[in-house]
Motif scaffolding. Sequence first.
Motif, PDB file in Angstrom:
ATOM      1  N   PRO A 200      46.195  40.053 -22.234  1.00  0.00           N
ATOM      2  CA  PRO A 200      44.737  40.048 -22.174  1.00  0.00           C
ATOM      3  C   PRO A 200      44.259  41.240 -21.373  1.00  0.00           C
ATOM      4  O   PRO A 200      44.855  41.621 -20.368  1.00  0.00           O
ATOM      5  CB  PRO A 200      44.412  38.732 -21.464  1.00  0.00           C
TER       6      PRO A 200
ATOM      7  N   HIS B  77      51.837  37.895 -24.663  1.00  0.00           N
ATOM      8  CA  HIS B  77      52.200  37.609 -26.051  1.00  0.00           C
ATOM      9  C   HIS B  77      53.295  38.552 -26.525  1.00  0.00           C
ATOM     10  O   HIS B  77      53.268  39.749 -26.201  1.00  0.00           O
ATOM     11  CB  HIS B  77      50.979  37.811 -26.968  1.00  0.00           C
TER      12      HIS B  77
ATOM     13  N   LEU C 155      54.783  39.764 -30.224  1.00  0.00           N
ATOM     14  CA  LEU C 155      54.490  39.742 -31.649  1.00  0.00           C
ATOM     15  C   LEU C 155      55.591  40.468 -32.401  1.00  0.00           C
ATOM     16  O   LEU C 155      56.264  41.344 -31.856  1.00  0.00           O
ATOM     17  CB  LEU C 155      53.144  40.429 -31.932  1.00  0.00           C
TER      18      LEU C 155
ATOM     19  N   LYS D 170      52.947  49.927 -27.262  1.00  0.00           N
ATOM     20  CA  LYS D 170      53.124  50.794 -28.424  1.00  0.00           C
ATOM     21  C   LYS D 170      54.146  50.239 -29.417  1.00  0.00           C
ATOM     22  O   LYS D 170      54.260  50.715 -30.533  1.00  0.00           O
ATOM     23  CB  LYS D 170      53.562  52.195 -27.986  1.00  0.00           C
TER      24      LYS D 170
ATOM     25  N   GLY E  92      40.298  39.666 -25.576  1.00  0.00           N
ATOM     26  CA  GLY E  92      41.035  40.425 -26.566  1.00  0.00           C
ATOM     27  C   GLY E  92      42.304  40.982 -25.963  1.00  0.00           C
ATOM     28  O   GLY E  92      42.434  41.101 -24.753  1.00  0.00           O
ATOM     29  N   LEU E  93      43.264  41.292 -26.796  1.00  0.00           N
ATOM     30  CA  LEU E  93      44.566  41.753 -26.334  1.00  0.00           C
ATOM     31  C   LEU E  93      44.644  43.268 -26.239  1.00  0.00           C
ATOM     32  O   LEU E  93      44.044  43.992 -27.030  1.00  0.00           O
ATOM     33  CB  LEU E  93      45.651  41.252 -27.285  1.00  0.00           C
TER      34      LEU E  93
ATOM     35  N   GLY F 150      56.761  45.130 -43.975  1.00  0.00           N
ATOM     36  CA  GLY F 150      55.621  45.072 -44.888  1.00  0.00           C
ATOM     37  C   GLY F 150      54.281  45.149 -44.192  1.00  0.00           C
ATOM     38  O   GLY F 150      53.237  45.276 -44.847  1.00  0.00           O
ATOM     39  N   GLY F 151      54.265  45.043 -42.868  1.00  0.00           N
ATOM     40  CA  GLY F 151      53.037  45.205 -42.096  1.00  0.00           C
ATOM     41  C   GLY F 151      52.468  43.945 -41.488  1.00  0.00           C
ATOM     42  O   GLY F 151      51.623  44.039 -40.601  1.00  0.00           O
TER      43      GLY F 151
ATOM     44  N   SER G  25      52.961  36.006 -34.477  1.00  0.00           N
ATOM     45  CA  SER G  25      53.106  35.710 -33.061  1.00  0.00           C
ATOM     46  C   SER G  25      54.438  35.001 -32.830  1.00  0.00           C
ATOM     47  O   SER G  25      54.726  33.996 -33.461  1.00  0.00           O
ATOM     48  CB  SER G  25      51.945  34.833 -32.593  1.00  0.00           C
TER      49      SER G  25
ATOM     50  N   ILE H 133      51.825  40.727 -39.194  1.00  0.00           N
ATOM     51  CA  ILE H 133      52.049  40.477 -37.765  1.00  0.00           C
ATOM     52  C   ILE H 133      52.149  38.976 -37.530  1.00  0.00           C
ATOM     53  O   ILE H 133      51.270  38.213 -37.955  1.00  0.00           O
ATOM     54  CB  ILE H 133      50.910  41.065 -36.918  1.00  0.00           C
TER      55      ILE H 133
ATOM     56  N   GLN I 262      56.140  42.602 -36.037  1.00  0.00           N
ATOM     57  CA  GLN I 262      55.511  43.188 -37.224  1.00  0.00           C
ATOM     58  C   GLN I 262      56.604  43.546 -38.210  1.00  0.00           C
ATOM     59  O   GLN I 262      57.467  44.378 -37.937  1.00  0.00           O
ATOM     60  CB  GLN I 262      54.674  44.414 -36.879  1.00  0.00           C
TER      61      GLN I 262
ATOM     62  N   ILE J 157      56.153  43.870 -30.501  1.00  0.00           N
ATOM     63  CA  ILE J 157      54.999  44.340 -29.730  1.00  0.00           C
ATOM     64  C   ILE J 157      54.659  43.316 -28.665  1.00  0.00           C
ATOM     65  O   ILE J 157      54.569  42.118 -28.958  1.00  0.00           O
ATOM     66  CB  ILE J 157      53.769  44.536 -30.644  1.00  0.00           C
TER      67      ILE J 157
ATOM     68  N   PHE K 124      47.656  46.088 -26.369  1.00  0.00           N
ATOM     69  CA  PHE K 124      48.997  46.089 -26.933  1.00  0.00           C
ATOM     70  C   PHE K 124      49.855  47.214 -26.371  1.00  0.00           C
ATOM     71  O   PHE K 124      49.362  48.308 -26.089  1.00  0.00           O
ATOM     72  CB  PHE K 124      48.926  46.259 -28.456  1.00  0.00           C
TER      73      PHE K 124
END
Lengths: 109, 114
Positions: A90, A33, A35, A101, A96-97, A40-41, A45, A43, A37, A86, A99
Motif C-alpha cells: 500500500p 502482496h 503477485l 519492478k 492503491g498499491l 500471457g500477461g 494474487s 496477473i 504475472q 511482483i 509495485f
Amino acid sequence: KNEVEQSPQNLTAQEGEFITINCSYSVGISALHWLQQHPGGGIVSLFMLSSGKKKHGRLIATINIQEKHSSLHITASHPRDSAVYICAAPGGGADGLTFGKGTHLIIQP
Amino acid sequence: DAGVIQSPRHEVTEMGQEVTLRCKPISGHDYLFWYRQTMMRGLELLIYFNNNVPIDDSGMPEDRFSAKMPNASFSTLKIQPSEPRDSAVYFCASSFGRAQETQYFGPGTRLLVL
C-alpha cells in the motif's frame, strides 16, 4: 509514497532448485502482496500477508515488519513456475498499491 | 463469478483519437483500481474508487485522462486525446475492503496508439 524494491530482477534456475525472491519497502504497511504475472500477461494474487509466514503448495511467503522486508520462496521449482513475480505494498496511507519492478523467473527443465 | 471483466482486450488507435476502456468489477467488491503497466515504469496506480467515489487520482498522468464509476458494476477510463506514449497495458482490479485485502485483476486492455 512507498518505495518498493525487488531483487533479483532476473533469475534463471534449473528445475528442482530452491528459489528466493526478495522485496523491501520504505514505509510501514498493514499488508504486503505477492503477485504472479503469467507469460500471457494475466496477473494473479499469490499472497497477502501482514506478519509471519504463509504457505500455498510449493510457495512460501515471509515478512519481517520491523525490517520492512519480505521474501517469496519456491521449493522444488518447475518450468511452469516461470513467470514474473511482483511484490506490492500500500502506498503510504493510501489504498492503491505501489509495485516493485518484478522478478523475471525462468526455470529450465 | 466471472471475475473482473475488461473490454476491449486490445485496442489500436491513432494519435489524437479518444479511447475508452471499460471495467466490470466482481459483484460485491467496494474498491476498484485502475493500473497501467509499461516496460519502462512497470505497474503504476492511476486512480481508485471506493463505493463509486474517486478517492485518489494522483497517479493520473494528466488532464487527458479521466475515470468514472457511475455505479457499482461499471467503470470507465478515458483518454482524450490519445498519444503514442499512452501505449501500455491497462489493468482494472477490484477488492472487498482496503489495501490489506486481496485484489483481483482483470485480464487487461492492451492499448497501442500509433
